[in-house]
Design a protein around this motif. Structure first.
Motif, PDB file in Angstrom:
ATOM      1  N   ALA A 166      15.911 -10.406  16.976  1.00 47.12           N
ATOM      2  CA  ALA A 166      14.480 -10.716  16.916  1.00 47.12           C
ATOM      3  C   ALA A 166      13.882 -10.268  15.580  1.00 47.12           C
ATOM      4  O   ALA A 166      12.996 -10.927  15.029  1.00 47.12           O
ATOM      5  CB  ALA A 166      13.753 -10.044  18.077  1.00 47.12           C
ATOM      6  N   VAL A 167      14.376  -9.159  15.038  1.00 46.23           N
ATOM      7  CA  VAL A 167      13.915  -8.710  13.717  1.00 46.23           C
ATOM      8  C   VAL A 167      14.327  -9.733  12.657  1.00 46.23           C
ATOM      9  O   VAL A 167      13.535 -10.097  11.781  1.00 46.23           O
ATOM     10  CB  VAL A 167      14.465  -7.304  13.370  1.00 46.23           C
ATOM     11  CG1 VAL A 167      14.198  -6.955  11.904  1.00 46.23           C
ATOM     12  CG2 VAL A 167      13.842  -6.246  14.281  1.00 46.23           C
ATOM     13  N   ALA A 168      15.559 -10.218  12.750  1.00 49.04           N
ATOM     14  CA  ALA A 168      16.011 -11.237  11.791  1.00 49.04           C
ATOM     15  C   ALA A 168      15.144 -12.492  11.891  1.00 49.04           C
ATOM     16  O   ALA A 168      14.791 -13.107  10.873  1.00 49.04           O
ATOM     17  CB  ALA A 168      17.484 -11.583  12.044  1.00 49.04           C
ATOM     18  N   ALA A 169      14.760 -12.857  13.123  1.00 50.15           N
ATOM     19  CA  ALA A 169      13.888 -14.026  13.308  1.00 50.15           C
ATOM     20  C   ALA A 169      12.502 -13.758  12.717  1.00 50.15           C
ATOM     21  O   ALA A 169      11.892 -14.644  12.111  1.00 50.15           O
ATOM     22  CB  ALA A 169      13.795 -14.375  14.790  1.00 50.15           C
ATOM     23  N   ALA A 170      11.998 -12.518  12.883  1.00 51.94           N
ATOM     24  CA  ALA A 170      10.690 -12.161  12.316  1.00 51.94           C
ATOM     25  C   ALA A 170      10.730 -12.223  10.795  1.00 51.94           C
ATOM     26  O   ALA A 170       9.764 -12.636  10.145  1.00 51.94           O
ATOM     27  CB  ALA A 170      10.278 -10.759  12.780  1.00 51.94           C
ATOM     28  N   ALA A 171      11.866 -11.810  10.210  1.00 48.95           N
ATOM     29  CA  ALA A 171      12.019 -11.869   8.753  1.00 48.95           C
ATOM     30  C   ALA A 171      11.945 -13.313   8.273  1.00 48.95           C
ATOM     31  O   ALA A 171      11.265 -13.626   7.298  1.00 48.95           O
ATOM     32  CB  ALA A 171      13.344 -11.224   8.336  1.00 48.95           C
ATOM     33  N   ARG A 172      12.640 -14.216   8.999  1.00 50.92           N
ATOM     34  CA  ARG A 172      12.608 -15.627   8.628  1.00 50.92           C
ATOM     35  C   ARG A 172      11.205 -16.204   8.815  1.00 50.92           C
ATOM     36  O   ARG A 172      10.673 -16.876   7.938  1.00 50.92           O
ATOM     37  CB  ARG A 172      13.609 -16.432   9.467  1.00 50.92           C
ATOM     38  CG  ARG A 172      15.050 -16.319   8.976  1.00 50.92           C
ATOM     39  CD  ARG A 172      15.922 -17.376   9.651  1.00 50.92           C
ATOM     40  NE  ARG A 172      15.928 -17.269  11.104  1.00 50.92           N
ATOM     41  CZ  ARG A 172      16.713 -16.431  11.795  1.00 50.92           C
ATOM     42  NH1 ARG A 172      17.540 -15.629  11.143  1.00 50.92           N
ATOM     43  NH2 ARG A 172      16.657 -16.380  13.109  1.00 50.92           N
ATOM     44  N   ALA A 173      10.596 -15.899   9.965  1.00 48.23           N
ATOM     45  CA  ALA A 173       9.283 -16.475  10.274  1.00 48.23           C
ATOM     46  C   ALA A 173       8.228 -16.036   9.251  1.00 48.23           C
ATOM     47  O   ALA A 173       7.322 -16.798   8.934  1.00 48.23           O
ATOM     48  CB  ALA A 173       8.858 -16.064  11.680  1.00 48.23           C
ATOM     49  N   SER A 174       8.348 -14.811   8.744  1.00 48.71           N
ATOM     50  CA  SER A 174       7.347 -14.302   7.804  1.00 48.71           C
ATOM     51  C   SER A 174       7.818 -14.428   6.357  1.00 48.71           C
ATOM     52  O   SER A 174       7.129 -13.959   5.447  1.00 48.71           O
ATOM     53  CB  SER A 174       7.016 -12.840   8.129  1.00 48.71           C
ATOM     54  OG  SER A 174       8.164 -12.026   7.992  1.00 48.71           O
ATOM     55  N   ALA A 175       8.967 -15.032   6.144  1.00 51.83           N
ATOM     56  CA  ALA A 175       9.536 -15.189   4.791  1.00 51.83           C
ATOM     57  C   ALA A 175       9.558 -13.846   4.056  1.00 51.83           C
ATOM     58  O   ALA A 175       9.188 -13.752   2.881  1.00 51.83           O
ATOM     59  CB  ALA A 175       8.760 -16.238   3.998  1.00 51.83           C
ATOM     60  N   THR A 176       9.965 -12.794   4.769  1.00 53.79           N
ATOM     61  CA  THR A 176       9.973 -11.448   4.207  1.00 53.79           C
ATOM     62  C   THR A 176      11.353 -10.828   4.401  1.00 53.79           C
ATOM     63  O   THR A 176      11.811 -10.707   5.541  1.00 53.79           O
ATOM     64  CB  THR A 176       8.941 -10.557   4.940  1.00 53.79           C
ATOM     65  OG1 THR A 176       7.676 -11.211   4.934  1.00 53.79           O
ATOM     66  CG2 THR A 176       8.824  -9.195   4.276  1.00 53.79           C
ATOM     67  N   PRO A 177      12.026 -10.422   3.325  1.00 54.03           N
ATOM     68  CA  PRO A 177      13.316  -9.754   3.510  1.00 54.03           C
ATOM     69  C   PRO A 177      13.130  -8.465   4.308  1.00 54.03           C
ATOM     70  O   PRO A 177      12.186  -7.709   4.063  1.00 54.03           O
ATOM     71  CB  PRO A 177      13.769  -9.431   2.076  1.00 54.03           C
ATOM     72  CG  PRO A 177      12.890 -10.241   1.186  1.00 54.03           C
ATOM     73  CD  PRO A 177      11.627 -10.523   1.931  1.00 54.03           C
ATOM     74  N   MET A 178      14.018  -8.243   5.276  1.00 60.29           N
ATOM     75  CA  MET A 178      14.009  -6.992   6.043  1.00 60.29           C
ATOM     76  C   MET A 178      15.436  -6.461   6.065  1.00 60.29           C
ATOM     77  O   MET A 178      16.353  -7.180   6.450  1.00 60.29           O
ATOM     78  CB  MET A 178      13.508  -7.230   7.467  1.00 60.29           C
ATOM     79  CG  MET A 178      12.069  -7.729   7.526  1.00 60.29           C
ATOM     80  SD  MET A 178      11.470  -8.001   9.215  1.00 60.29           S
ATOM     81  CE  MET A 178       9.840  -8.705   8.873  1.00 60.29           C
ATOM     82  N   THR A 179      15.606  -5.203   5.635  1.00 63.48           N
ATOM     83  CA  THR A 179      16.932  -4.620   5.497  1.00 63.48           C
ATOM     84  C   THR A 179      17.053  -3.375   6.358  1.00 63.48           C
ATOM     85  O   THR A 179      16.191  -2.497   6.299  1.00 63.48           O
ATOM     86  CB  THR A 179      17.180  -4.204   4.023  1.00 63.48           C
ATOM     87  OG1 THR A 179      16.913  -5.314   3.181  1.00 63.48           O
ATOM     88  CG2 THR A 179      18.610  -3.706   3.825  1.00 63.48           C
ATOM     89  N   ARG A 180      18.132  -3.294   7.124  1.00 62.43           N
ATOM     90  CA  ARG A 180      18.369  -2.086   7.913  1.00 62.43           C
ATOM     91  C   ARG A 180      18.912  -1.000   6.999  1.00 62.43           C
ATOM     92  O   ARG A 180      19.878  -1.225   6.265  1.00 62.43           O
ATOM     93  CB  ARG A 180      19.382  -2.386   9.017  1.00 62.43           C
ATOM     94  CG  ARG A 180      19.413  -1.263   9.992  1.00 62.43           C
ATOM     95  CD  ARG A 180      20.418  -1.343  11.093  1.00 62.43           C
ATOM     96  NE  ARG A 180      20.631   0.059  11.422  1.00 62.43           N
ATOM     97  CZ  ARG A 180      21.796   0.663  11.454  1.00 62.43           C
ATOM     98  NH1 ARG A 180      22.906   0.007  11.252  1.00 62.43           N
ATOM     99  NH2 ARG A 180      21.852   1.962  11.690  1.00 62.43           N
TER     100      ARG A 180
END
Ligand code: ADP
Ligand code: MG
Length: 315
Positions: free
Chosen positions: A272-286
């Motif tokens: 879901a975090v990966a989907a949120a990153a795509r939806a907001s066009a924002t890179p998110m890194t663990r």
């Protein structure tokens, strides 16, 4: 009494640079009365941040960047709460009524305000040492609110974007051509990411004082500790081109002013975090995990890594 064209008086400044007429439908009374009136139907989220010349930005900082940045740092606080920004007020203290400077300042401010549909509903104007205070107001549904306090041991820790760029860019923040300088002058408030993470992240904060310092606040309020895997930190090519790995890690861990989001989420929410990153066009890194205990620890390829001195403190 009218001022000279290049030296407008207080009311001319407000009318010329800041009052843009009837605004959004939810503004019942805007600029021009003793106070603004807004129609709020959801939980209201309020934050304020002041920028002082010589403390938060260099004395020769560009007016356009100052207008933009003053709003961006406030938007970042709302992003970290998962809120939608809607209105703001502006308390501006300037040493002189310089028409060119005011036009540039308003240009930078409204460029970002318009991009995010934020309405300026009032403010104050005074003469004195250059200081900008913005108050931002927004709304969030109660079940999508993000706070610093919801993290649990076992949660993954993530950051948006890249870290360390703004601290590295501060000395060259007047150079509009410099990628790192622009990261200090024009931070990207992660509003879309904050909205996408509502109901998903367990805790969130924006990185204004440095990752270790700010993640430390999440740990304190969540009643746990954090472990960061330093080699996972997202670093920009521009940062790595200018610094060796150690200096880049130091900027990423302790440098302030990035205005990225640092957040926690249960491991089961990774997709879901990966989907949120795509939806907001924002890179998110663990970058690590929350664990039992207190404080923030760093590891580099499995070995304990001592981070450099912690974040910026005014007092
Ligand atoms: P008062 O004297 O009643 O406090 P002011 O003369 O300070 O009112 O301000 C007049 C109006 O202009 C108010 O609606 C105020 O919110 C607005 N205002 C003042 N300064 C600013 C500013 N820098 N940006 C936007 N609105 C402003
Ligand atoms: Mg009044």
């Amino acid at each position: 009494v009218a001022g000279a064209p290049d030296r407008p008086n207080e009311f001319e400044i407000i009318a010329r640079y800041f009052d843009r007429g009837a605004g959004a439908a939810d503004v019942v009374v805007g600029i021009g009365d003793d106070a603004a009136v807004i129609d709020v139907r959801e939980p209201l989220v309020v934050a304020t941040d002041t920028l002082v010349a010589g403390v938060h930005f260099p004395d020769d900082f560009a007016a356009d960047a100052l207008g933009y940045r003053a709003l961006a740092v406030n938007l970042s606080d709302l992003a970290a709460m998962g809120a939608r920004p809607r209105w703001c007020t502006l308390a501006l203290t300037v040493p002189a009524a310089d028409a060119g400077w005011l036009a540039e300042f308003a240009g930078g401010l409204f460029r970002l305000a318009d991009e995010l549909s934020v309405t300026l509903i009032g403010g104050d104007l005074t003469r004195g040492p250059l200081t900008v205070t913005i108050q931002i107001l927004g709304t969030v549904a109660a079940d999508r609110l993000l706070t610093r306090g919801g993290g649990r041991p076992g949660d993954d820790v993530y950051v948006t974007g890249t870290l360390g760029d703004a601290a590295a860019g501060l000395p060259v923040s007047r150079d509009a051509e410099d990628v790192l300088g622009r990261r200090f002058a024009y931070p990207t408030p992660r509003v879309a990411a904050g909205l996408a993470l509502g109901g998903l992240a367990s805790a969130a904060i924006d990185v204004s004082d440095g990752l270790v310092a700010d993640l430390g606040h999440v740990c304190e309020q969540s009643g746990c500790a954090a472990e960061i895997d330093v080699e996972r930190l997202p670093l920009s090519e521009a940062l790595l081109a200018r610094f060796d790995a150690d200096a880049a890690y130091a900027a990423a861990l302790a440098g302030g002013d990035d205005y990225e989001l640092c957040f926690a989420a249960p491991p089961g929410a990774a997709a879901a975090v990966a989907a949120a990153a795509r939806a907001s066009a924002t890179p998110m890194t663990r970058i690590g995990s929350l664990v039992a205990g207190t404080g923030v620890r760093c590891r580099l390829r499995g070995r304990r890594y001592l981070p450099p001195a912690t974040g910026y403190r005014h007092f």
